[in-house]
Design an enzyme around this catalytic site. Structure first.
Site: not given
Length: 196
Positions: A8, A81
């Site tokens: 990202h 994550e």
């Protein structure tokens, strides 16, 4: 199969060097620009599937990068994550000061230690490995995974036969694009590109 990994774009938390996985934050202006530039490198590729994590920073990255309005994104929580628990939203120095004993345990056994309310690296590795194995069983030519730096570095460890110590031997910058190839039963890192 070609598995494209896109980290990202930048967030304010990246910029401040905070530990965060579960915190759901948006891209900043730099991250939006990085995502658009990554999209320029991906625009000629027809993806059979596009996977994102549950975090909006990956959805935003995919939307800005692929900008075609009809993405059919597949959300998979296994590529979230790592969950830093009570360490979330804090930098290294704050963790060391606020959680001195946990900080010591983390340094001594980073693979097995889970921050309070979070998960250990070993648990994190297991879910990433499961996701990767599932993807490899799909007969598709090009798959895009828009995810997080820790996830990408863990996929590298999976490629390198589960050597978890290699986690620290790779960088994964915002909007880096990695290509993992799977040919004749062999998995290998084909390229890693930095978005300028």
């Amino acid at each position: 199969m070609q598995l494209y990994l896109l980290r990202h774009g930048e967030t304010e938390e990246n910029k401040s060097r905070f530990y965060y996985g579960k915190l759901d934050v948006s891209l900043n202006e730099v991250g939006i620009d990085q995502s658009k530039r990554a999209g320029e490198l991906l625009k000629e590729i027809k993806f059979n599937s596009i996977y994102i994590s549950e975090r909006k920073r990956t959805r935003e990255t995919a939307e800005f990068a692929l900008n075609n309005g009809d993405l059919n994104l597949i959300t998979d929580k296994r590529i979230n994550e790592i969950d830093f628990g009570k360490f979330e939203g804090k930098n290294y120095e704050q963790i060391q000061k606020e959680f001195p004993s946990e900080y010591e345990m983390w340094n001594e056994n980073w693979k097995e230690f889970a921050p309070p309310g979070g998960e250990s690296y070993r648990q994190f590795y297991s879910r990433i490995k499961e996701f990767l194995e599932d993807i490899l069983h799909k007969e598709q030519e090009n798959v895009l995974v828009v995810t997080h730096g820790g996830v990408i570095r863990t996929i590298y460890c999976c490629v390198l036969e589960g050597n978890l110590d290699l986690y620290w031997k790779f960088s994964s910058k915002n909007c880096d694009i990695s290509i993992i190839k799977y040919e004749y039963g062999n998995l290998f890192i084909d390229s890693i590109s930095h978005v300028k």
